[in-house]
Design a protein around this motif. Structure first.
Motif, PDB file in Angstrom:
ATOM      1  N   PRO A  27       0.822  -1.212   0.000  1.00 15.77           N
ATOM      2  CA  PRO A  27       0.000   0.000   0.000  1.00 15.77           C
ATOM      3  C   PRO A  27       0.855   1.261   0.000  1.00 15.77           C
ATOM      4  O   PRO A  27       2.020   1.251   0.412  1.00 15.77           O
ATOM      5  N   ALA A  28       0.267   2.348  -0.469  1.00 13.83           N
ATOM      6  CA  ALA A  28       0.943   3.643  -0.448  1.00 13.83           C
ATOM      7  C   ALA A  28       1.172   4.080   0.992  1.00 13.83           C
ATOM      8  O   ALA A  28       0.320   3.871   1.862  1.00 13.83           O
ATOM      9  N   THR A  29       2.321   4.700   1.247  1.00 12.27           N
ATOM     10  CA  THR A  29       2.694   5.064   2.620  1.00 12.27           C
ATOM     11  C   THR A  29       2.644   6.564   2.888  1.00 12.27           C
ATOM     12  O   THR A  29       2.761   6.970   4.041  1.00 12.27           O
ATOM     13  N   ASP A  30       2.473   7.388   1.861  1.00 10.72           N
ATOM     14  CA  ASP A  30       2.613   8.843   2.040  1.00 10.72           C
ATOM     15  C   ASP A  30       1.555   9.440   2.963  1.00 10.72           C
ATOM     16  O   ASP A  30       1.865  10.193   3.873  1.00 10.72           O
ATOM     17  N   TYR A  31       0.300   9.174   2.708  1.00 14.15           N
ATOM     18  CA  TYR A  31      -0.806   9.846   3.392  1.00 14.15           C
ATOM     19  C   TYR A  31      -1.593   8.879   4.272  1.00 14.15           C
ATOM     20  O   TYR A  31      -2.640   9.239   4.796  1.00 14.15           O
ATOM     21  N   SER A  32      -1.108   7.645   4.410  1.00 16.24           N
ATOM     22  CA  SER A  32      -1.845   6.595   5.116  1.00 16.24           C
ATOM     23  C   SER A  32      -1.076   6.134   6.351  1.00 16.24           C
ATOM     24  O   SER A  32      -0.014   6.660   6.684  1.00 16.24           O
ATOM     25  N   ILE A  33      -1.607   5.105   7.009  1.00 18.08           N
ATOM     26  CA  ILE A  33      -0.956   4.546   8.194  1.00 18.08           C
ATOM     27  C   ILE A  33       0.182   3.601   7.833  1.00 18.08           C
ATOM     28  O   ILE A  33       0.978   3.222   8.700  1.00 18.08           O
ATOM     29  N   TYR A  34       0.289   3.215   6.567  1.00 17.05           N
ATOM     30  CA  TYR A  34       1.149   2.089   6.203  1.00 17.05           C
ATOM     31  C   TYR A  34       2.629   2.475   6.183  1.00 17.05           C
ATOM     32  O   TYR A  34       2.996   3.636   5.960  1.00 17.05           O
ATOM     33  N   THR A  35       3.473   1.473   6.416  1.00 15.58           N
ATOM     34  CA  THR A  35       4.919   1.646   6.438  1.00 15.58           C
ATOM     35  C   THR A  35       5.559   0.682   5.448  1.00 15.58           C
ATOM     36  O   THR A  35       4.923  -0.267   4.977  1.00 15.58           O
ATOM     37  N   LEU A  36       6.829   0.912   5.154  1.00 14.84           N
ATOM     38  CA  LEU A  36       7.568   0.002   4.291  1.00 14.84           C
ATOM     39  C   LEU A  36       7.773  -1.338   4.990  1.00 14.84           C
ATOM     40  O   LEU A  36       7.758  -1.428   6.218  1.00 14.84           O
ATOM     41  N   LYS A  37       7.991  -2.380   4.205  1.00 13.53           N
ATOM     42  CA  LYS A  37       8.278  -3.700   4.759  1.00 13.53           C
ATOM     43  C   LYS A  37       9.660  -3.686   5.420  1.00 13.53           C
ATOM     44  O   LYS A  37      10.487  -2.814   5.126  1.00 13.53           O
ATOM     45  N   PRO A  38       9.933  -4.637   6.300  1.00  8.52           N
ATOM     46  CA  PRO A  38      11.260  -4.692   6.914  1.00  8.52           C
ATOM     47  C   PRO A  38      12.369  -4.736   5.865  1.00  8.52           C
ATOM     48  O   PRO A  38      12.348  -5.570   4.965  1.00  8.52           O
ATOM     49  N   TRP A  39      13.299  -3.797   5.955  1.00  6.86           N
ATOM     50  CA  TRP A  39      14.455  -3.629   5.077  1.00  6.86           C
ATOM     51  C   TRP A  39      14.083  -3.222   3.660  1.00  6.86           C
ATOM     52  O   TRP A  39      14.935  -3.267   2.760  1.00  6.86           O
ATOM     53  N   GLU A  40      12.857  -2.817   3.450  1.00  7.55           N
ATOM     54  CA  GLU A  40      12.495  -2.239   2.151  1.00  7.55           C
ATOM     55  C   GLU A  40      12.982  -0.794   2.119  1.00  7.55           C
ATOM     56  O   GLU A  40      12.859  -0.051   3.087  1.00  7.55           O
ATOM     57  N   LEU A  41      13.532  -0.393   0.992  1.00 10.42           N
ATOM     58  CA  LEU A  41      14.124   0.933   0.837  1.00 10.42           C
ATOM     59  C   LEU A  41      13.346   1.733  -0.186  1.00 10.42           C
ATOM     60  O   LEU A  41      12.970   1.207  -1.241  1.00 10.42           O
ATOM     61  N   ARG A  42      13.105   2.982   0.128  1.00  8.10           N
ATOM     62  CA  ARG A  42      12.459   3.900  -0.805  1.00  8.10           C
ATOM     63  C   ARG A  42      13.375   5.095  -1.032  1.00  8.10           C
ATOM     64  O   ARG A  42      13.770   5.784  -0.089  1.00  8.10           O
ATOM     65  N   LEU A  43      13.708   5.353  -2.302  1.00  6.92           N
ATOM     66  CA  LEU A  43      14.547   6.485  -2.673  1.00  6.92           C
ATOM     67  C   LEU A  43      13.804   7.325  -3.701  1.00  6.92           C
ATOM     68  O   LEU A  43      13.333   6.794  -4.713  1.00  6.92           O
ATOM     69  N   GLY A  44      13.683   8.639  -3.439  1.00  4.39           N
ATOM     70  CA  GLY A  44      12.937   9.494  -4.340  1.00  4.39           C
ATOM     71  C   GLY A  44      13.539  10.869  -4.500  1.00  4.39           C
ATOM     72  O   GLY A  44      14.681  11.124  -4.100  1.00  4.39           O
TER      73      GLY A  44
END
Length: 267
Positions: A27-44
């Protein structure tokens, strides 16, 4: 940095590519309660984020570090059940003008700027829709010698903002997002100490303070298209209303139209 680079590359290889499609698993994490999975990396374009636990992620804004603004955020999802849940996010941003001075004067109180944002978000998923409602509390503080070592100031701001968002997933790769920002509370306060020299042996400090709550409604509403492929994500849209300055969460008084642009990768 050279020693850290192989470790980071190794982490990416172990983690492997993660699917970032619009589905319950990512799920999208920006405006919601959700977080990245363990050791998942997001670069933007703006943020770098890393999932630590199933419900905890940390993030920072690398571009801010280039201008010597220290910053870090942590997001935690303490409860989720049946498509509903709550998240908490706390951040710290700090700028010390002493970091820009090669030879600091002993005993001088250089200006410091600190921002502490706190976000509380609730989300509810219903088939292709996710409804989100957030409250943002932001504390801003400024202190230090302003000019010529004869004017010292302490100022701050406190804001509370309501942040609703609705996500409509039309397909695995495309969604529409409607977002809003509404001012609930906005107050500014300050204290200034001015030092006047009477003669060679005498000085007098004059202290002044003030505080005021900003009246009048402020807010904005935006609509964006959100594409999410295997790893790459792109958001494009427009917002109308009062611009909310990022991080400090203060509304600009003028009403305008401004773009929504974001691009990032999830690994």
């Amino acid at each position: 940095m050279k020693r850290a680079l192989p470790g980071l590359l190794g982490l990416l290889l172990v983690a492997g590519p993660a699917a970032a499609y619009h589905d319950p698993e990512t799920p999208a994490t920006d405006y919601s309660i959700y977080t990245l999975k363990p050791w998942e990396l997001r670069l933007g374009l703006f943020a770098a984020e890393l999932g630590l636990l199933e419900s905890v992620q940390v993030s920072t804004y690398p571009l801010f570090w280039l201008v010597k603004v220290k910053n870090a955020q942590i997001k935690w999802r303490p409860w989720e059940s049946g498509g509903r849940g709550v998240s908490l996010e706390l951040g710290i941003f700090s700028l010390d003008l002493a970091d820009f001075v090669d030879e600091q004067e002993a005993g001088k109180d250089y200006p410091q700027f600190k921002v502490v944002p706190f976000n509380l978000v609730g989300s509810s998923r219903h088939d292709d829709f996710t409804f989100n409602a957030g409250l943002s509390f932001t504390w801003v503080n400024f202190s230090g010698t302003v000019d010529s070592a004869d004017l010292e100031a302490v100022g701050g701001a406190s804001t509370v903002m309501f942040r609703p968002a609705i996500e409509y997933r039309l397909s695995r790769t495309f969604a529409l997002v409607a977002e809003g920002r509404v001012k609930i509370y906005e107050r500014y306060s300050g204290r200034v100490v001015t030092t006047y020299t009477i003669d060679a042996d005498s000085e007098v400090d004059v202290v002044g303070s003030a505080g005021a709550e900003v009246d009048g409604p402020k807010g904005n509403v935006g609509l964006s298209a959100y594409w999410s492929w295997a790893t790459f994500n792109l958001r494009l849209g427009l917002t109308y209303g009062h611009i909310a300055v990022p991080v400090v969460n203060v509304f600009i008084p003028q009403v305008s139209v401004f773009p929504i642009v974001d691009a990032f990768w999830r690994f």
